[in-house]
Design a protein around this motif. Structure first.
Motif, PDB file in Angstrom:
ATOM      1  N   THR A 344      11.247  11.047   4.119  1.00 15.49           N
ATOM      2  CA  THR A 344      10.867   9.652   3.736  1.00 15.49           C
ATOM      3  C   THR A 344      11.179   9.496   2.257  1.00 15.49           C
ATOM      4  OG1 THR A 344       8.926  11.266   2.682  1.00 15.49           O
ATOM      5  CG2 THR A 344       8.697  10.397   5.049  1.00 15.49           C
ATOM      6  N   LEU A 345      11.482  10.408   1.609  1.00 18.74           N
ATOM      7  CA  LEU A 345      11.784   9.243   0.380  1.00 18.74           C
ATOM      8  C   LEU A 345      11.072   9.216  -1.034  1.00 18.74           C
ATOM      9  CD1 LEU A 345      14.662   9.929  -1.175  1.00 18.74           C
ATOM     10  CD2 LEU A 345      14.945   7.312  -1.059  1.00 18.74           C
ATOM     11  N   GLY A 346       9.864   9.691  -0.515  1.00 13.54           N
ATOM     12  CA  GLY A 346       8.680   9.763  -1.487  1.00 13.54           C
ATOM     13  C   GLY A 346       7.745   8.856  -0.458  1.00 13.54           C
ATOM     14  N   GLY A 347       7.557   7.895   0.413  1.00 15.99           N
ATOM     15  CA  GLY A 347       7.273   7.160   1.099  1.00 15.99           C
ATOM     16  C   GLY A 347       6.751   5.952   0.645  1.00 15.99           C
ATOM     17  N   TRP A 348       5.160   5.038   0.360  1.00 17.84           N
ATOM     18  CA  TRP A 348       4.674   4.491  -0.368  1.00 17.84           C
ATOM     19  C   TRP A 348       5.228   4.466  -2.368  1.00 17.84           C
ATOM     20  CZ3 TRP A 348      -0.373   4.281  -3.209  1.00 17.84           C
ATOM     21  CH2 TRP A 348      -0.218   3.121  -3.573  1.00 17.84           C
ATOM     22  N   GLN A 349       5.357   3.995  -2.779  1.00 15.99           N
ATOM     23  CA  GLN A 349       5.660   4.548  -4.047  1.00 15.99           C
ATOM     24  C   GLN A 349       5.974   3.401  -5.011  1.00 15.99           C
ATOM     25  OE1 GLN A 349       9.226   6.578  -4.485  1.00 15.99           O
ATOM     26  NE2 GLN A 349       8.923   6.715  -2.092  1.00 15.99           N
ATOM     27  N   PHE A 350       5.678   3.606  -6.088  1.00 15.63           N
ATOM     28  CA  PHE A 350       6.179   2.663  -7.045  1.00 15.63           C
ATOM     29  C   PHE A 350       7.566   3.062  -7.516  1.00 15.63           C
ATOM     30  CE2 PHE A 350       7.118   1.033 -11.956  1.00 15.63           C
ATOM     31  CZ  PHE A 350       7.101  -0.109 -11.264  1.00 15.63           C
ATOM     32  N   GLY A 351       8.579   3.244  -7.817  1.00 12.08           N
ATOM     33  CA  GLY A 351       9.725   3.396  -8.749  1.00 12.08           C
ATOM     34  C   GLY A 351      10.482   4.441  -7.376  1.00 12.08           C
ATOM     35  N   ALA A 352      11.261   5.820  -7.866  1.00 11.52           N
ATOM     36  CA  ALA A 352      11.361   6.473  -6.809  1.00 11.52           C
ATOM     37  C   ALA A 352      10.992   7.555  -7.647  1.00 11.52           C
ATOM     38  CB  ALA A 352      13.181   6.620  -7.013  1.00 11.52           C
ATOM     39  N   ARG A 353      10.010   7.719  -6.873  1.00 13.01           N
ATOM     40  CA  ARG A 353       8.899   8.936  -7.867  1.00 13.01           C
ATOM     41  C   ARG A 353       9.877  11.012  -7.190  1.00 13.01           C
ATOM     42  NH1 ARG A 353       5.653  12.400  -4.556  1.00 13.01           N
ATOM     43  NH2 ARG A 353       5.465  12.053  -2.082  1.00 13.01           N
ATOM     44  N   TYR A 354      10.300  10.919  -6.404  1.00 12.27           N
ATOM     45  CA  TYR A 354      11.674  11.509  -6.468  1.00 12.27           C
ATOM     46  C   TYR A 354      12.136  12.338  -7.655  1.00 12.27           C
ATOM     47  CZ  TYR A 354       9.704  13.070  -1.689  1.00 12.27           C
ATOM     48  OH  TYR A 354       8.727  13.582  -0.568  1.00 12.27           O
ATOM     49  N   THR A 355      12.198  11.129  -8.137  1.00 17.96           N
ATOM     50  CA  THR A 355      13.817  11.455  -8.981  1.00 17.96           C
ATOM     51  C   THR A 355      13.117  12.365 -10.439  1.00 17.96           C
ATOM     52  OG1 THR A 355      13.068   9.232  -9.641  1.00 17.96           O
ATOM     53  CG2 THR A 355      15.171  10.037  -8.116  1.00 17.96           C
ATOM     54  N   ALA A 356      11.611  11.827 -10.713  1.00 19.46           N
ATOM     55  CA  ALA A 356      11.169  12.254 -11.390  1.00 19.46           C
ATOM     56  C   ALA A 356      11.567  13.828 -12.176  1.00 19.46           C
ATOM     57  CB  ALA A 356       9.924  12.388 -11.608  1.00 19.46           C
ATOM     58  N   ASP A 357      11.545  14.507 -10.539  1.00 20.33           N
ATOM     59  CA  ASP A 357      11.595  15.848 -10.820  1.00 20.33           C
ATOM     60  C   ASP A 357      13.399  16.191 -11.612  1.00 20.33           C
ATOM     61  OD1 ASP A 357       9.863  16.384  -8.908  1.00 20.33           O
ATOM     62  OD2 ASP A 357      10.793  16.215  -7.236  1.00 20.33           O
ATOM     63  N   LEU A 358      13.989  14.946 -12.107  1.00 20.10           N
ATOM     64  CA  LEU A 358      15.254  15.185 -13.406  1.00 20.10           C
ATOM     65  C   LEU A 358      14.919  15.313 -14.249  1.00 20.10           C
ATOM     66  CD1 LEU A 358      17.801  12.855  -9.842  1.00 20.10           C
ATOM     67  CD2 LEU A 358      17.573  15.617 -10.374  1.00 20.10           C
ATOM     68  N   LEU A 359      13.769  15.021 -14.879  1.00 23.78           N
ATOM     69  CA  LEU A 359      13.404  14.335 -15.928  1.00 23.78           C
ATOM     70  C   LEU A 359      13.643  15.967 -17.442  1.00 23.78           C
ATOM     71  CD1 LEU A 359      10.686  12.312 -15.866  1.00 23.78           C
ATOM     72  CD2 LEU A 359      13.024  11.362 -16.351  1.00 23.78           C
ATOM     73  N   PRO A 360      12.603  16.962 -16.062  1.00 28.65           N
ATOM     74  CA  PRO A 360      12.660  17.964 -16.880  1.00 28.65           C
ATOM     75  C   PRO A 360      14.382  18.533 -17.810  1.00 28.65           C
ATOM     76  CG  PRO A 360      11.527  18.153 -15.772  1.00 28.65           C
ATOM     77  CD  PRO A 360      11.825  17.211 -14.898  1.00 28.65           C
ATOM     78  N   LEU A 361      15.261  18.230 -16.638  1.00 27.61           N
ATOM     79  CA  LEU A 361      16.099  18.437 -17.521  1.00 27.61           C
ATOM     80  C   LEU A 361      16.396  18.050 -18.610  1.00 27.61           C
ATOM     81  CD1 LEU A 361      19.527  20.758 -15.566  1.00 27.61           C
ATOM     82  CD2 LEU A 361      19.698  18.067 -14.336  1.00 27.61           C
ATOM     83  N   THR A 362      16.894  16.252 -18.388  1.00 24.12           N
ATOM     84  CA  THR A 362      17.477  15.662 -19.487  1.00 24.12           C
ATOM     85  C   THR A 362      16.918  16.025 -20.664  1.00 24.12           C
ATOM     86  OG1 THR A 362      15.352  14.200 -18.871  1.00 24.12           O
ATOM     87  CG2 THR A 362      17.686  13.756 -17.417  1.00 24.12           C
ATOM     88  N   VAL A 363      14.737  16.652 -20.636  1.00 28.98           N
ATOM     89  CA  VAL A 363      14.923  16.811 -21.970  1.00 28.98           C
ATOM     90  C   VAL A 363      15.779  18.153 -22.661  1.00 28.98           C
ATOM     91  CG1 VAL A 363      12.092  17.871 -22.438  1.00 28.98           C
ATOM     92  CG2 VAL A 363      12.477  15.957 -21.182  1.00 28.98           C
ATOM     93  N   VAL A 364      15.947  19.455 -21.543  1.00 32.79           N
ATOM     94  CA  VAL A 364      16.268  20.435 -21.797  1.00 32.79           C
ATOM     95  C   VAL A 364      17.778  20.192 -22.807  1.00 32.79           C
ATOM     96  CG1 VAL A 364      17.564  22.810 -21.236  1.00 32.79           C
ATOM     97  CG2 VAL A 364      14.952  22.006 -20.581  1.00 32.79           C
ATOM     98  N   TRP A 365      18.586  19.130 -22.279  1.00 30.29           N
ATOM     99  CA  TRP A 365      20.147  18.781 -23.208  1.00 30.29           C
ATOM    100  C   TRP A 365      19.642  18.766 -23.693  1.00 30.29           C
ATOM    101  CZ3 TRP A 365      22.342  15.140 -24.377  1.00 30.29           C
ATOM    102  CH2 TRP A 365      23.683  14.496 -24.685  1.00 30.29           C
ATOM    103  N   PHE A 366      18.789  17.243 -24.351  1.00 27.70           N
ATOM    104  CA  PHE A 366      19.139  17.165 -25.272  1.00 27.70           C
ATOM    105  C   PHE A 366      18.606  18.028 -26.262  1.00 27.70           C
ATOM    106  CE2 PHE A 366      18.445  12.815 -23.580  1.00 27.70           C
ATOM    107  CZ  PHE A 366      19.561  11.845 -24.511  1.00 27.70           C
ATOM    108  N   ALA A 367      16.960  18.707 -25.683  1.00 26.10           N
ATOM    109  CA  ALA A 367      17.170  19.692 -27.084  1.00 26.10           C
ATOM    110  C   ALA A 367      18.238  21.287 -27.079  1.00 26.10           C
ATOM    111  CB  ALA A 367      16.093  21.291 -26.161  1.00 26.10           C
TER     112      ALA A 367
END
Length: 400
Positions: A344-367
């Motif tokens: 389903t890639l997350g089914g009903w949603q605004f945006g692409a909610r599954y890809t929010a799982d990648l955001l902590p990785l970006t925070v650590v990268w900047f840190a």
């Protein structure tokens, strides 16, 4: 003042950030009918926790909850998601007798924003950098909309993000056992974040091996994460006879599918869905798909900022820094591919909610790579547009 490193200024900035987030949730739930303190119709975690308190691993009279994603095996109904969010509903049930899911997910989101702030602060970022990343992470991403509803799917994702960013803080504080505990709990919300736990393990292993030191510091993180993993594996085995089965395999919708829940057959179509763009329709009204996602760089612009900064940093990076960059890109690509194997890639949603799982990785990268990065006018414009777009999305989904 923006360049000051005064502890008082950090505290004031964090307090102001949390007040603004709390005010947003108050306003949003006012538009939703004043339901901030109400139970959520899709909170199957509270349902499972209530059955635990009554001595059952399954959900009694599960057939009455046809709108929930309940696994069915041997005539019994089971909660089909990893159990950590359900565990956190237990104190609410014991004290209040019910679970205010919309409130708790808002608190998870606020804690996640605080975790981003503290993670960057611990890495040496100035106040303005901490605020920028916390805003982009919370109000400028899919987590903004997700945190407005205490449904089962959203609780798992927002709570996972909270555990991951606080794991980042623990990592920079050199509290590696706590970091492993938090990442293991994140896996108990969203199993694919086990990639982050593997990343921590590899980093901890490479340090002693490279410096020819004892592996004893690995003992605490390994035992802590292993214990949490063993409890979840045992829970799965008792219910479904498999240590890896949380229950989604036995959802009726996936049992009817020839290829089941995860399959390579879904990859190409899901990747194509992530290339879909919003368009301007008649009267310049914005139009976008509500099923199975659209361009994640629009819904989660933090990913776009990360890619731009990563390319710029690569040019002047040393060998070790470039290896770290490659490891982050590899982890992001692997997680994205695995997410796109889902039917389903997350089914009903605004945006692409599954890809929010990648955001902590970006925070650590900047840190790690750019803790002193200065957000200029372009970055703040991106952040402002990201917040406006996701605030619009949160309001739009009330009427969709």
């Amino acid at each position: 003042m923006l360049e000051s490193s005064s502890p008082r200024l950090y505290r004031q900035a964090l307090a102001g950030l949390l007040v603004c987030l709390g005010f947003f949730f108050l306003l949003h739930h006012t538009l939703a009918g004043g339901n901030l303190l109400a139970p959520n119709h899709y909170d199957s975690y509270a349902l499972q926790a209530q059955n635990w308190l009554e001595g059952r691993l399954y959900i009694a009279d599960g057939e009455k909850y046809a709108w929930l994603e309940l696994a069915v095996l041997n005539g019994k109904y089971y909660q089909s998601f990893p159990p950590v969010p359900a565990v956190l509903t237990l104190p609410w049930l014991l004290v209040l007798g019910w679970h205010p899911a919309n409130l708790t997910i808002a608190l998870y989101a606020m804690a996640a924003a605080a975790g981003v702030f503290q993670c960057l602060r611990r890495a040496g970022a100035p106040v303005v950098g901490c605020v920028f990343h916390a805003l982009l992470f919370s109000l400028g991403s899919n987590l903004c909309w997700l945190a407005t509803s205490g449904g089962v799917w959203f609780q798992a994702q927002v709570l996972c993000a909270m555990f991951c960013v606080w794991a980042g803080w623990a990592f920079f504080a050199r509290r590696y056992t706590l970091c492993a505990v938090l990442l293991a709990l994140a896996v108990g919300c969203r199993p694919l974040t086990i990639l982050y736990l593997f990343g921590l393990g590899i980093w901890l292993l490479l340090g002693p091996c490279r410096e020819r030191r004892s592996l004893r510091p690995l003992l605490g993180p390994v035992l802590a994460a292993g214990l949490i993993g063993a409890v979840m594996a045992g829970y799965n085995f008792v219910r479904f006879g498999s240590i890896l089965e949380f229950g989604h395999t036995y959802l009726p919708e996936f049992m009817r599918e020839e290829n089941g829940q995860f399959h390579l057959e879904y990859l190409l179509s899901n990747l194509k869905n992530l290339l879909r763009l919003p368009v301007l329709g008649e009267g310049l009204a914005l139009e976008f798909p509500l099923f199975n996602g659209f361009m994640p760089l629009l819904a989660n612009p933090g990913l776009l900022l990360w890619l731009v900064c990563l390319v710029r940093s690569w040019r002047g990076g040393r060998r070790g820094e470039r290896l770290f960059d490659l490891a982050c890109v590899g982890a992001a690509v692997l997680m994205l591919v695995l997410l796109c194997l889902h039917r389903t890639l997350g089914g009903w949603q605004f945006g692409a909610r599954y890809t929010a799982d990648l955001l902590p990785l970006t925070v650590v990268w900047f840190a790690v790579r750019r803790p002193r990065w200065q957000s200029g006018c372009g970055a703040w414009t991106l952040c402002g547009m990201a917040m406006l777009f996701n605030l619009f999305g949160a309001a739009y989904m009330l009427t969709a």
